[in-house]
Design a protein around this motif. Structure first.
Motif, mmCIF file in Angstrom:
data_model
loop_
_atom_site.group_PDB
_atom_site.id
_atom_site.type_symbol
_atom_site.label_atom_id
_atom_site.label_comp_id
_atom_site.label_asym_id
_atom_site.label_seq_id
_atom_site.Cartn_x
_atom_site.Cartn_y
_atom_site.Cartn_z
ATOM 1 N N ALA A 269 -7.343 26.428 3.367
ATOM 2 C CA ALA A 269 -6.490 27.185 2.444
ATOM 3 C C ALA A 269 -5.208 26.429 2.131
ATOM 4 N N GLN A 270 -5.020 25.289 2.775
ATOM 5 C CA GLN A 270 -3.801 24.498 2.521
ATOM 6 C C GLN A 270 -4.179 23.107 2.019
ATOM 7 N N PRO A 271 -4.771 23.030 0.816
ATOM 8 C CA PRO A 271 -5.169 21.701 0.343
ATOM 9 C C PRO A 271 -3.951 20.833 0.066
ATOM 10 N N GLY A 272 -4.094 19.554 0.375
ATOM 11 C CA GLY A 272 -3.034 18.598 0.099
ATOM 12 C C GLY A 272 -3.316 17.868 -1.200
ATOM 13 N N PRO A 273 -2.822 16.673 -1.326
ATOM 14 C CA PRO A 273 -3.023 15.926 -2.571
ATOM 15 C C PRO A 273 -4.456 15.459 -2.742
ATOM 16 N N ALA A 274 -4.766 15.075 -3.969
ATOM 17 C CA ALA A 274 -6.057 14.429 -4.222
ATOM 18 C C ALA A 274 -6.055 13.073 -3.521
ATOM 19 N N VAL A 275 -7.199 12.704 -2.961
ATOM 20 C CA VAL A 275 -7.300 11.388 -2.325
ATOM 21 C C VAL A 275 -7.251 10.335 -3.433
ATOM 22 N N SER A 276 -6.425 9.332 -3.229
ATOM 23 C CA SER A 276 -6.329 8.277 -4.248
ATOM 24 C C SER A 276 -7.646 7.518 -4.318
ATOM 25 N N GLY A 677 9.964 8.402 -7.444
ATOM 26 C CA GLY A 677 10.012 7.049 -7.992
ATOM 27 C C GLY A 677 8.629 6.462 -8.159
ATOM 28 N N PRO A 678 8.563 5.147 -8.256
ATOM 29 C CA PRO A 678 7.272 4.479 -8.393
ATOM 30 C C PRO A 678 6.386 4.742 -7.173
ATOM 31 N N ASP A 679 5.075 4.653 -7.392
ATOM 32 C CA ASP A 679 4.128 4.821 -6.302
ATOM 33 C C ASP A 679 4.165 3.606 -5.379
ATOM 34 N N VAL A 680 3.416 3.726 -4.293
ATOM 35 C CA VAL A 680 3.408 2.674 -3.273
ATOM 36 C C VAL A 680 2.051 1.976 -3.236
ATOM 37 N N PHE A 681 2.109 0.678 -3.147
ATOM 38 C CA PHE A 681 0.940 -0.156 -2.861
ATOM 39 C C PHE A 681 1.238 -0.830 -1.522
ATOM 40 N N VAL A 682 0.518 -0.453 -0.484
ATOM 41 C CA VAL A 682 0.691 -1.157 0.797
ATOM 42 C C VAL A 682 -0.218 -2.386 0.724
ATOM 43 N N GLY A 683 0.337 -3.447 0.176
ATOM 44 C CA GLY A 683 -0.471 -4.627 -0.168
ATOM 45 C C GLY A 683 -0.864 -5.459 1.026
ATOM 46 N N GLU A 684 -0.150 -5.309 2.156
ATOM 47 C CA GLU A 684 -0.504 -6.021 3.380
ATOM 48 C C GLU A 684 -0.103 -5.150 4.553
ATOM 49 N N PHE A 685 -1.008 -4.967 5.474
ATOM 50 C CA PHE A 685 -0.663 -4.326 6.742
ATOM 51 C C PHE A 685 -1.640 -4.813 7.794
ATOM 52 N N VAL A 715 1.447 9.572 -3.163
ATOM 53 C CA VAL A 715 2.446 8.517 -3.407
ATOM 54 C C VAL A 715 1.910 7.137 -3.028
ATOM 55 N N VAL A 716 1.068 7.067 -1.995
ATOM 56 C CA VAL A 716 0.475 5.775 -1.632
ATOM 57 C C VAL A 716 -0.863 5.673 -2.360
ATOM 58 N N ARG A 717 -0.896 4.832 -3.366
ATOM 59 C CA ARG A 717 -2.068 4.803 -4.246
ATOM 60 C C ARG A 717 -3.071 3.739 -3.833
ATOM 61 N N MET A 718 -2.593 2.687 -3.187
ATOM 62 C CA MET A 718 -3.467 1.553 -2.870
ATOM 63 C C MET A 718 -3.023 0.942 -1.542
ATOM 64 N N ALA A 719 -4.008 0.390 -0.807
ATOM 65 C CA ALA A 719 -3.671 -0.286 0.455
ATOM 66 C C ALA A 719 -4.689 -1.376 0.734
ATOM 67 N N SER A 720 -4.220 -2.470 1.307
ATOM 68 C CA SER A 720 -5.141 -3.549 1.679
ATOM 69 C C SER A 720 -4.643 -4.216 2.956
ATOM 70 N N TYR A 721 -5.566 -4.426 3.862
ATOM 71 C CA TYR A 721 -5.310 -5.097 5.137
ATOM 72 C C TYR A 721 -5.077 -6.581 4.887
ATOM 73 N N ALA A 722 -4.379 -7.239 5.779
ATOM 74 C CA ALA A 722 -4.201 -8.689 5.648
ATOM 75 C C ALA A 722 -4.042 -9.327 7.020
ATOM 76 N N PRO A 723 -4.499 -10.570 7.151
ATOM 77 C CA PRO A 723 -5.413 -11.261 6.252
ATOM 78 C C PRO A 723 -6.865 -10.794 6.449
ATOM 79 N N LEU A 724 -7.660 -11.112 5.441
ATOM 80 C CA LEU A 724 -9.032 -10.613 5.405
ATOM 81 C C LEU A 724 -9.969 -11.460 6.258
ATOM 82 N N LEU A 725 -9.803 -12.787 6.207
ATOM 83 C CA LEU A 725 -10.800 -13.703 6.782
ATOM 84 C C LEU A 725 -10.129 -14.759 7.650
ATOM 85 N N VAL A 726 -10.861 -15.205 8.673
ATOM 86 C CA VAL A 726 -10.367 -16.302 9.518
ATOM 87 C C VAL A 726 -11.534 -17.153 9.977
ATOM 88 N N ASP A 727 -11.400 -18.471 9.768
ATOM 89 C CA ASP A 727 -12.309 -19.390 10.431
ATOM 90 C C ASP A 727 -11.829 -19.490 11.876
#
Ligand code: AHR
Length: 870
Positions: A269-276, A677-685, A715-727
């Protein structure tokens, strides 16, 4: 918070993490003790702080270690145990004599603490060394949590072990902390209120022989970490206390130190935001040989001979009586882009001998059964030679796995190509090299020049100049909503000359000069250029998020505003190359390069981490790029890398690298973020624990963090882990999502954590109320079409967490649910290149969960419930 600053403010915590991670893979771990009270042993010192007046704190152990109140702010307050406690403010403490405990042996330390502020580092008990404290029972600023920190050596660069609670304490509440340094088990532990919070492995001890300090620490030869609050009943023990003894220190006299069962109320009964829909994406840059020698399919290292002024990665082949040498030859360029070649100078080729060139690839050439490679190279000779050149993949012991021949060398450059196939019986190995050789005596006394020597295995979707199949399959299985590329620091370059200069990365690969990836220390042929990155996004069905070089380099070079013009034009051209019609200049180039269809680039990022630009030029640089790009592409969305005031931006790119405990404790980071304000992109975490890939503690930190981002999807619209790959042979950056070597690859617990969250969610966030003090992080969502409810619960602690889960306002719940668990047996439990499936999600079906059920969430686990409802 300025992204990244929590890592950099004080170097010690980062080093702690790295050393701990390295140590952690070497040592065994014991399980957490069951917690019922047992008598504690006799302490070496015990300050009850019940004096209530004066400047002396007596030692009630009978050992006479009397402490002295130092500083104007040291005084007395109401006690937690007994009538009084020590009250301290910054610059005040209690100093007790040296030599109470020997920090080279096992020891324990306990204290009651009540804080008036939870900001900054605050150390409750420590013992002085020469540079550092021998241990810190403390609140850490980088994680915001209680921790027991034990440096490995008396140096700020030495690292150590940090056992942290995965939650943030409150002010005005008494907590009982115990730190245990158990040298027999090789680990340090932190207990809060008798409950084990974390155990981490450690190696190395050193004698801290200075004063014992209560209310401060010692760091970089200075007194630091002052406490604001009260401290009571401090005890030191020259032994590692067990869980039951910790429980018996007064916190568990009611009979148990088991965690209090939590309640999790999921309320439909307490819906939050739409999932981005664009929340879960990927970020790729060429770091740790992610791309060159990794994702990019090319198997030959330094194929174009442009990497160095010596013929790096190449060697002469001389078998039997064959004599030959190799050299880099700037006098024989292949063309104006590839300005050097490899000269093979042949002496003799006798009967039964051979001469040639060999390349070891990127830590070997991969060999698999029934595999066809495409080999190609350009060559010219000092005289016409009809005899064959043998092209082969050979084991380092000489076993030939695949071979073919080309003929007819002339005195001008010509390209040769041949396919090589391994036998069905070939092994899986990377103990192999690539060889071009001849046994023809006619080669004696001649020179042969080689350039653009290439060997491709089968590639993803069989594309020419394509990508490695196993790595692309793993990336595709993440179903990233977007792909941010090409960097990161790789985009910026250390200098303007070594930036990602996209115009040098398109067209035929032998027309691309390549550049030094000086951010990460190796040569990039740019075989994976702008077109290939765009095609990769297309193949992954991911939205391309194109990062634009914006006039700032890692060495601090800033292009002045009045000289930005050519770079701004490059950016406009780059967008035209990516998105323009084939009738446009750069659109036509793209078509000529094999991709007439424009790419759907709708979002660009201007620069990378421009908060590091101390000159403050980003505002003006952003303006220049924004104005030109917006004028040419009015519907383009813009990502700024640090706030600007001059022009609008749609998203801000925030970056976070910290220990797992920081992510556990900061799952609610964006709850109070302004929505205006502007939305958030967590471009690296990345929660950093585990080398070269994250361990389970990091995966759970990442999961707690992602759960928080998902809850804040408005507010957080996009997120991406970093770094993706390692030899795994080039671990420049410590903690990376997917590991590989020349022939195989594996995914980390963090990969699974992201995959579970990204694939098991609905389109609407649901409210979850968690009982006070619960150490569990959660996110619940609902699929508004099917009614299915998804509940993710993360337990980063070493103890099982009992909880009652209540599902209300969700209509009729289906009888059969799926429960998927990702768990480890210790904080450092992980997958490796040799044990790739050690940790993986396990699903089971449960019947009749109902609207209220009990669950013991396993230690170090993430649990996802998929519950049909409607
Ligand atoms: O992900 C590794 C590096 O971290 C990126 O290149 C940079 O943007 C950040 O500092």
């Amino acid at each position: 918070m300025t992204p990244g600053t929590h890592l950099r403010r004080r170097p010690f915590p980062t080093a702690v993490g790295a050393v701990l991670l390295l140590a952690s893979s070497l040592l065994a771990v014991g399980g957490p003790a069951a917690a019922g009270p047992a008598p504690a042993p006799r302490p070496a010192a015990h300050w009850t702080f019940d004096e209530g007046a004066g400047t002396v704190a007596h030692d009630s152990s009978g050992n006479g270690h009397t402490g002295t109140l130092v500083g104007a702010g040291a005084g007395w307050g109401p006690g937690r145990i007994g009538p009084d406690s020590l009250a301290v403010t910054p610059q005040s403490s209690v100093d007790a004599p040296a030599g109470i405990i020997d920090t080279t042996r096992s020891f324990s330390v306990s204290a009651w603490v009540k804080l008036t502020s939870v900001a900054g580092y605050q150390t409750f008990v420590s013992v002085d060394g020469g540079n550092l404290s021998g241990f810190y029972l403390q609140l850490r600023a980088d994680t915001g949590t209680f921790s027991f920190t034990v440096p490995t050596a008396d140096s700020i660069t030495s690292g150590g072990a940090v056992a942290s609670a995965p939650w943030t304490p409150s002010t005005g509440v008494w907590y009982h902390l115990t730190g245990v340094d158990d040298l027999a088990a090789g680990q340090v532990e932190l207990y809060v209120n008798g409950v084990l919070q974390a155990e981490v492995r450690v190696s190395g001890t050193w004698p801290a022989t200075g004063d014992t300090a209560i209310g401060r620490g010692y760091y970089n030869r200075g007194q630091v970490d002052w406490v604001s609050g009260q401290i009571d009943d401090v005890q030191l023990f020259q032994q590692a206390l067990t869980g039951n003894q910790v429980c018996g220190l007064g916190v568990g006299l009611d009979g148990s130190c088991a965690p209090t069962p939590a309640t999790l109320d999921v309320n439909g009964a307490q819906p939050g935001p739409a999932v981005s829909p664009s929340l879960f994406g990927s970020f790729l840059e060429d770091i740790n040989h992610s791309v060159e020698g990794g994702l990019y399919g090319e198997l030959i290292q330094n194929r174009s001979l442009m990497a160095a002024t010596t013929p790096d990665d190449w060697s002469a082949v001389t078998g039997g009586a064959g004599q030959a040498s190799i050299a880099l030859d700037p006098g024989h360029p292949l063309n104006s882009a590839l300005t050097r070649s490899l000269r093979l100078s042949v002496g003799t080729v006798g009967a039964g001998s051979r001469v040639g060139i060999a390349n070891d690839g990127f830590w070997g050439i991969p060999v698999h059964p029934s595999t066809t490679y495409t080999a190609s190279f350009s060559a010219e000779a000092s005289t016409r030679l009809t005899g064959p050149l043998t092209v082969s993949v050979e084991g380092t012991d000489g076993t030939v796995y695949a071979t073919g021949t080309v003929r007819g060398l002339g005195t001008s450059w010509r390209q040769y190509s041949v396919r090589l196939t391994t036998a069905r019986s070939a092994p899986d190995t990377s103990d192999a090299r690539f060889v071009i050789s001849t046994a023809d005596p006619a080669f004696a006394g001649t020179s042969v020049w080689f350039d653009q020597v290439s060997l491709f295995p089968p590639t993803y979707q069989n594309q020419a100049n394509g990508l490695r199949v196993d790595l692309m399959a793993k990336l595709a299985a993440l179903h990233p909503a977007f792909l941010r590329f090409p960097g990161g620091n790789y985009l910026e370059g250390d200098t303007i000359a070594t930036r990602f200069n996209w115009k040098d990365t398109v067209g035929p690969t032998d027309q691309r000069p390549g550049h030094l990836d000086d951010a990460w220390g190796y040569w990039s042929t740019d075989g994976m250029g702008l077109l290939e990155y765009l095609e990769m996004a297309e193949d992954l069905h991911a939205q391309p998020v194109l990062a634009i070089w914006a006039g700032y380099t890692l060495n601090g070079t800033v292009v002045p505003a009045d000289q930005l013009g050519p770079y701004v034009q490059d950016a406009v051209d780059e967008l035209q190359y990516a998105t323009g019609p084939v009738t446009s200049y750069w659109g036509a180039q793209r078509a000529a390069d094999g991709h007439p269809k424009p790419f759907p680039v709708s979002t660009v990022e201007i620069g990378n981490e421009d908060f590091f630009d101390a000159s403050g030029s980003y505002n003006d640089r952003y303006t220049a790029f924004y104005d030109a790009l917006h004028a040419a592409y009015p519907s383009l969305k813009f990502i700024a890398t640090t706030p600007v005031t001059s022009r609008p931006y749609d998203l801000i790119d925030d970056h976070f690298y910290s220990p797992p405990a920081w992510f556990d404790a900061n799952s609610h980071y964006y709850d109070s973020y302004p929505r205006t304000g502007p939305d958030v992109f967590v471009g690296e975490f990345a929660a950093q624990s585990g080398v070269p890939t994250p361990d389970i503690s990091a995966a759970l930190g990442d999961a707690s963090w992602l759960a928080g981002l998902e809850r804040n999807s408005d507010v957080v619209r996009m997120a991406s882990y970093a770094p993706l790959l390692v030899d795994v042979n080039d671990v420049t950056w410590p903690t990376n999502m997917i590991g590989f070597n020349a022939s195989t690859s594996y995914v980390s617990p963090t990969y699974y954590a992201q995959q579970l969250l990204a694939q098991r969610h609905g389109d609407r966030v649901l409210g979850v109320t968690t009982s006070a003090g619960a150490q569990l992080q959660t996110v619940a969502t609902r699929d508004s079409r099917t009614g299915t409810v998804y509940l993710t619960v993360i337990n980063p602690s070493p103890l099982a967490a009992p909880a009652t889960v209540k599902l209300t306002g969700l209509g009729r719940l289906g009888r059969t649910a799926t429960v998927t668990v990702l768990a480890g047996t210790s904080s450092a439990d992980t997958n490796t290149i040799t044990d790739p499936n050690h940790i993986h999600p396990v699903s089971s079906t449960v019947h009749g969960l109902g609207s209220s059920f009990h669950r013991d969430f396993a230690p170090y686990s993430m649990t996802v419930f998929t519950i049909p409802a409607g």
